[in-house]
Enzyme design. Structure first.
Site, short mmCIF file in Angstrom:
data_model
loop_
_atom_site.label_atom_id
_atom_site.label_comp_id
_atom_site.label_asym_id
_atom_site.label_seq_id
_atom_site.Cartn_x
_atom_site.Cartn_y
_atom_site.Cartn_z
CE LYS A 188 2.81 11.11 -8.76
NZ LYS A 188 4.18 10.59 -8.58
CD GLU A 263 -6.32 -3.02 -9.93
OE1 GLU A 263 -6.12 -3.88 -9.06
OE2 GLU A 263 -7.07 -3.18 -10.90
CB CYS A 297 -0.05 -5.35 -5.02
SG CYS A 297 -0.20 -5.98 -6.70
CD GLU A 398 0.75 -3.89 0.79
OE1 GLU A 398 0.52 -2.69 0.95
OE2 GLU A 398 0.57 -4.49 -0.29
P1 NAD Z 1 2.06 4.93 -2.75
O1 NAD Z 1 0.60 4.88 -2.48
O2 NAD Z 1 2.94 5.56 -1.75
O3 NAD Z 1 2.34 5.72 -4.11
C1 NAD Z 1 1.72 5.34 -5.33
C2 NAD Z 1 1.64 6.56 -6.23
O4 NAD Z 1 0.78 7.52 -5.63
C3 NAD Z 1 2.98 7.27 -6.45
O5 NAD Z 1 3.04 7.72 -7.78
C4 NAD Z 1 2.89 8.46 -5.49
O6 NAD Z 1 3.65 9.55 -5.90
C5 NAD Z 1 1.41 8.78 -5.58
N1 NAD Z 1 0.88 9.52 -4.43
C6 NAD Z 1 1.32 9.53 -3.14
N2 NAD Z 1 0.54 10.34 -2.39
C7 NAD Z 1 -0.41 10.84 -3.22
C8 NAD Z 1 -1.51 11.72 -3.02
N3 NAD Z 1 -1.80 12.26 -1.84
N4 NAD Z 1 -2.30 12.01 -4.08
C9 NAD Z 1 -2.05 11.47 -5.30
N5 NAD Z 1 -1.01 10.64 -5.54
C10 NAD Z 1 -0.21 10.32 -4.51
O7 NAD Z 1 2.48 3.43 -3.08
P2 NAD Z 1 3.95 2.89 -3.36
O8 NAD Z 1 4.69 2.86 -2.06
O9 NAD Z 1 4.52 3.59 -4.53
O10 NAD Z 1 3.62 1.39 -3.81
C11 NAD Z 1 3.39 0.38 -2.91
C12 NAD Z 1 1.90 0.13 -2.69
O11 NAD Z 1 1.25 -0.07 -3.94
C13 NAD Z 1 1.64 -1.12 -1.89
O12 NAD Z 1 0.63 -0.88 -0.95
C14 NAD Z 1 1.17 -2.12 -2.93
O13 NAD Z 1 0.39 -3.14 -2.44
C15 NAD Z 1 0.43 -1.23 -3.87
N6 NAD Z 1 0.32 -1.85 -5.20
C16 NAD Z 1 -0.89 -2.36 -5.59
C17 NAD Z 1 -1.00 -3.00 -6.81
C18 NAD Z 1 -2.33 -3.57 -7.27
O14 NAD Z 1 -2.47 -3.84 -8.44
N7 NAD Z 1 -3.29 -3.75 -6.41
C19 NAD Z 1 0.11 -3.12 -7.64
C20 NAD Z 1 1.33 -2.61 -7.21
C21 NAD Z 1 1.42 -1.97 -5.98
#
Ligand code: NAD
Length: 495
Positions: A188, A263, A297, A398
């Site tokens: 997804k 992650e 991230c 963050e």
């Molecule tokens: P997010 O957590 O809002 O969304 C990530 C994914 O999760 C999306 O596909 C979203 O649709 C899905 N999602 C949201 N709510 C959900 C739920 N309740 N159940 C299942 N899936 C759900 O994150 P974002 O805003 O898309 O990305 C930014 C964040 O990602 C930042 O915190 C960043 O640090 C982190 N990130 C981490 C890494 C890493 O490797 N550690 C890499 C890239 C981004």
């Protein structure tokens, strides 16, 4: 220079792009759709299905059938050959893939293009690993009577959920090791950036991927994402995204005790010692945050500089930031592209006003970026705050935007304690010309990756991941395969 605008209009024309379940391209069962807009100017690129629980269920069934059916008969060498064909396909289509990412999530084209070595490397690295997976013959307490050995088996159906900030690398990093181990995948993508992931599925299908081995369900996190995390027939969830969503996913997975790796977010420290090579450290420290407009991230957003050099160093980082060109990702000269959405830009703007309100000084930036060329997009100036203290919100949370908080330090014990004083533990940077200092800091910092006199290096062969609330599990390297494998012990009585 390439005419990226002409290529862009040939790529996306506002039409509907179906999702991918069981080798078929389909709409959502509900018929719902979502817009995919270019964050640089707000234009409509395409519409995509807004999949929900019923679509996730269909995708999981298809992944299960493939896992237990034709895919199970693929030999390691056949999985290897498939991954190599996919890598060749991606290489041939690389410019279109990168352009798609640039249009859909804003990353400057020079940066998306530059990611090729890593992404193609991932596919080829895991192609190599596909034929290296093996168990052991283990001596036991009954020599000659009973033989014991292990075999490594794929965990089964993997649910992969990814964010929007690096769709190509983010999805390939989940899919390639899953295919190498013999798992099947329901992916997804983020609702903010689905288009490139759909293109990736199409290229994989063209390279010969059997039906059901990879399924892509586009949709919202709270709907399709939550349904995937809780689905009883998913064996493992691999998630990249925010810490809050990671917690929700871990909770959802407890119902079926499915395995989870996470992650998550970070608030990574970059420590610049008084003996650092300042000329080299300035651009690296700056781009540790400003690359991808801070939507990374591992952003080194807490910049600890030794007091002796703090003022000069932060002034030079601010000068470097002020020289970065803000613009459309599709323009080859752009350093800083848009922020993914109005909501995310609003969130970052909140931090820009919080900093001065809490007593920080704006050394550069501090505002949204505006102008005729940026019309309709969401842009934030690269920002450096001075006079920051550890307790300020800008130093603790963050931001996920182009914002650096500069903090002076006096000695190494102090900076280690302050750098580690965060719930996160994703990454850290150290700049020093003293090998002993670099070693000491690298070992004492609580982080999944520490870079010395550099930042950002991520390689297919080297594990990456977080500690503390930055998550658990590793991606990259042979450690990643462990996330997708179970170990079975087999005992044979020779009597
Ligand atoms: P997010 O957590 O809002 O969304 C990530 C994914 O999760 C999306 O596909 C979203 O649709 C899905 N999602 C949201 N709510 C959900 C739920 N309740 N159940 C299942 N899936 C759900 O994150 P974002 O805003 O898309 O990305 C930014 C964040 O990602 C930042 O915190 C960043 O640090 C982190 N990130 C981490 C890494 C890493 O490797 N550690 C890499 C890239 C981004």
């Amino acid at each position: 220079m390439k005419d990226w605008n002409a290529l862009a209009s040939a790529l996306y024309d506002g039409s509907f792009r179906p999702m991918f379940i069981n080798g078929k391209w389909c709409p959502a069962q509900s018929g719902a759709e979502m817009d995919a807009r270019n964050p640089a100017n707000g234009s409509l690129l395409a519409t995509v299905p807004e999949g929900g629980a019923a679509d996730i269920d269909a995708a999981v069934k298809s992944a299960r059938a493939a896992f237990e059916g034709p895919w199970a008969k693929f030999t390691p060498f056949e999985r290897q050959a498939l991954l190599l064909r996919i890598a060749d396909k991606f290489e041939a289509e690389w410019e279109r893939l990168c352009l798609s990412d640039t249009l859909d999530m804003g990353m400057p084209i020079q940066r998306t293009l530059a990611n090729s070595r890593r992404v193609l490397g991932m596919l080829r690295f895991y192609a190599g690993q596909a034929v290296m997976i093996h168990g052991q013959t283990i001596p036991n307490s009954f020599p000659g009577e009973i033989y014991s050995s292990t075999v490594r088996e794929p965990v089964g159906v993997v649910g992969a959920i990814i964010p929007w900030n690096a769709p190509i690398a983010g999805s390939v990093w989940k899919i390639a090791p899953a295919l190498a181990t013999g798992c099947t995948v329901v992916l997804k993508p983020s609702e903010e950036a689905s288009l490139t992931v759909l293109m990736i599925a199409r290229l994989m299908q063209e390279a010969g991927l059997p039906d059901g081995v990879l399924n892509v369900v586009t949709g919202l996190g709270a709907d399709a994402g939550a349904a995937l995390a809780a689905h009883p027939d998913v064996d493992k969830i691999v998630f990249t995204g925010s810490t809050a969503t990671g917690q929700a996913i871990a909770r959802a997975a407890t119902g079926t005790l499915k395995r989870v790796s996470l992650e998550l977010g970070g608030k990574s420290p970059v420590i610049v010692c008084k003996d650092a090579d300042i000329d080299k450290a300035v651009p690296v420290a700056a781009m540790s945050v400003f690359a991808n407009s801070g939507q990374i991230c591992i952003a080194g957003s807490r910049l600890f500089a030794a007091r002796e050099i703090h003022d000069e160093f932060t002034r030079r980082v601010a000068e470097f930031a002020a020289g970065l060109k803000i613009g459309q990702g599709i323009d080859e000269g752009t350093d800083i592209g848009p922020i993914i959405s109005a909501r995310q830009a609003e969130r970052i703007a909140g931090f820009l006003s919080d900093g001065p309100a809490e007593g920080a000084t704006v050394l550069t930036g501090g505002q949204r970026a505006e102008g005729a060329a940026l019309e309709g997009g969401h842009f934030i100036q690269p920002t450096v705050f001075g006079g920051v203290t550890d307790d300020m919100r800008i130093a603790r949370e963050e931001i996920f935007g182009p914002v650096i908080s500069a903090l002076p330090f006096d000695d190494l014990d102090e900076v280690v304690a302050r750098a580690n004083d965060t719930p996160y533990g994703l990454a850290a940077g150290v700049f020093s010309t003293n090998l002993g200092t670099a070693h000491k800091l690298a070992h004492r910092l609580k982080a999944g990756s520490v870079w010395v006199n550099m930042y950002h290096a991520i390689d297919p062969a080297v594990p990456f991941g977080g500690v503390k609330m930055s998550g658990y599990g590793r991606e990259g390297g042979t450690e990643h395969l462990e996330e997708y494998l179970d170990t079975k012990a087999i005992w044979i009585n020779a009597d």
